[in-house]
Design an enzyme around this catalytic site. Structure first.
Site, PDB file in Angstrom:
ATOM      1  N   LYS A   1     -71.902 -17.191  28.943  1.00  0.00           N
ATOM      2  CA  LYS A   1     -72.697 -17.860  30.212  1.00  0.00           C
ATOM      3  C   LYS A   1     -73.611 -17.068  29.976  1.00  0.00           C
ATOM      4  CE  LYS A   1     -68.144 -15.884  31.313  1.00  0.00           C
ATOM      5  NZ  LYS A   1     -67.102 -14.277  32.067  1.00  0.00           N
TER       6      LYS A   1
ATOM      7  N   GLN B   1     -68.114  -8.367  33.230  1.00  0.00           N
ATOM      8  CA  GLN B   1     -67.170  -8.678  32.677  1.00  0.00           C
ATOM      9  C   GLN B   1     -66.109  -7.683  32.199  1.00  0.00           C
ATOM     10  OE1 GLN B   1     -67.414 -11.941  31.270  1.00  0.00           O
ATOM     11  NE2 GLN B   1     -65.716 -11.574  30.304  1.00  0.00           N
TER      12      GLN B   1
ATOM     13  N   ASP C   1     -68.192 -14.381  40.627  1.00  0.00           N
ATOM     14  CA  ASP C   1     -66.463 -14.003  40.123  1.00  0.00           C
ATOM     15  C   ASP C   1     -65.261 -14.316  40.978  1.00  0.00           C
ATOM     16  OD1 ASP C   1     -66.381 -14.079  37.115  1.00  0.00           O
ATOM     17  OD2 ASP C   1     -66.509 -12.478  37.333  1.00  0.00           O
TER      18      ASP C   1
HETATM   19  N1  GUN Z   1     -62.552 -11.400  31.508  1.00  0.00           N
HETATM   20  C1  GUN Z   1     -62.067 -12.821  31.578  1.00  0.00           C
HETATM   21  N2  GUN Z   1     -62.053 -13.984  32.264  1.00  0.00           N
HETATM   22  C2  GUN Z   1     -62.750 -13.355  32.654  1.00  0.00           C
HETATM   23  C3  GUN Z   1     -63.888 -13.977  33.995  1.00  0.00           C
HETATM   24  O1  GUN Z   1     -63.667 -14.797  34.412  1.00  0.00           O
HETATM   25  N3  GUN Z   1     -64.278 -13.260  35.214  1.00  0.00           N
HETATM   26  C4  GUN Z   1     -65.401 -12.325  33.693  1.00  0.00           C
HETATM   27  N4  GUN Z   1     -66.048 -10.985  34.848  1.00  0.00           N
HETATM   28  N5  GUN Z   1     -64.407 -10.826  33.500  1.00  0.00           N
HETATM   29  C5  GUN Z   1     -63.238 -11.727  32.608  1.00  0.00           C
END
Ligand code: GUN
Length: 292
Positions: A52, A96, A119
């Site tokens: 990311k 995350q 998100d």
């Molecule tokens: N863990 C797995 N997929 C995601 C996501 O799209 N965002 C976040 N913050 N954590 C994740």
């Protein structure tokens, strides 16, 4: 069979975003800025957050990565979220997941300012999604919708079966596919661990979306001829054939179903890269105050 190429599509989207950012910056607006919080050192989470941050660089965003040890207190984490909520330079904030067991994930999700929740996990934004209002769509489901749209996959009046009801993928996916939109307008069946006769249901899917976390769970006996298959699984399994000692497998046994389906996402290179592209899109939307 059409391969739904998420790697290429996400690269196209990143080119589009890069152009928009360049235009914004040359008109005197500051670069979009994404902050990510990573707790602990889970291998998969490290990889995702690293990807990311790298993607932010590729499209000309600023990014900030805040790391905490596995044993960080819930209060310290909430205090950091509050600090970022109040930082005018930061447009988007993600924490995350998963988080360690001693931290309440819902409390954390709810602490994020809804206007920075790129998100789309905050209950307010999930509600807005369900009501078809302007919001940040969760990145993985949004990435799947974008792939369906860019590959012109017809969804209206089709039977969409979703396997897995996680808050991050399966549940929002079922809502999006049922909405009165394009893509959308499906008749949706959401299946999960208590579903009986799963095979009988998946065999009726025109569009099958699998987000289960079990390597190669779906095989040719579980799909209908001509189905569109979206494989969200990213399972690390041991392999003697690779240098790293492991390889990535989807929730679908690709070789078993490839000759039967009309289209399918590969793993890797399908849904995964689309998730990151949509997170960037949400962050740009926030920077342009387009959501609230
Ligand atoms: N863990 C797995 N997929 C995601 C996501 O799209 N965002 C976040 N913050 N954590 C994740």
């Amino acid at each position: 069979m059409i391969l739904l190429d998420g790697k290429k599509t996400s690269s196209d989207i990143k080119d589009e975003l890069r152009k928009e950012v360049d235009e914004l910056v040359s008109s005197g607006v500051k670069k979009p800025h994404l902050a990510a919080i990573l707790v602990g050192s889970n291998g998969a989470s490290e990889t995702y957050v690293g990807a990311k941050v790298k993607a932010c660089e590729q499209v000309g965003f600023d990014s900030t990565l805040v790391r905490f040890n596995e044993d960080v207190s819930e209060l310290d984490l909430l205090n950091e979220i509050n600090k970022i909520n109040n930082n005018k330079n930061i447009d988007g904030l993600i924490v995350q997941l998963p988080l360690p067991n001693h931290i309440d994930e819902l409390k954390v999700t709810q602490a994020i300012n809804v206007e920075k929740d790129v998100d789309g996990f905050h209950p307010t934004n999930i509600g807005r999604m369900a009501l078809n209002l302007s919001t940040y769509l969760p990145a993985t489901p949004a990435g799947i919708m974008e792939l369906l749209s860019r590959y012109n996959i017809k969804t209206s009046s089709k039977h969409c079966v979703v396997v897995g009801r996680s808050h991050i993928v399966g549940s929002p996916m079922s809502i999006l596919m049922a909405r009165n939109n394009t893509p959308g307008n499906c008749t949706v069946t959401l299946t999960h661990s208590r579903t009986k006769n799963l095979k009988e249901i998946t065999r009726t899917a025109d569009i099958l979306i699998v987000a289960l976390g079990k390597a190669q769970f779906i095989n040719s006996e579980m799909i209908k001829d001509g189905a569109c298959i979206i494989d969200v699984g990213i399972n690390r399994v041991k392999s003697e054939k690779t240098k790293s000692g492991w390889k990535l497998l989807g929730d679908v046994d690709f070789d078993s179903v490839a000759n039967m389906c009309s289209s399918i996402t590969p793993v890797p290179g399908g849904v995964g890269p689309m998730t990151i592209a949509m997170l960037l899109k949400n962050t740009l939307k926030s920077a342009k105050n387009k959501c609230y």
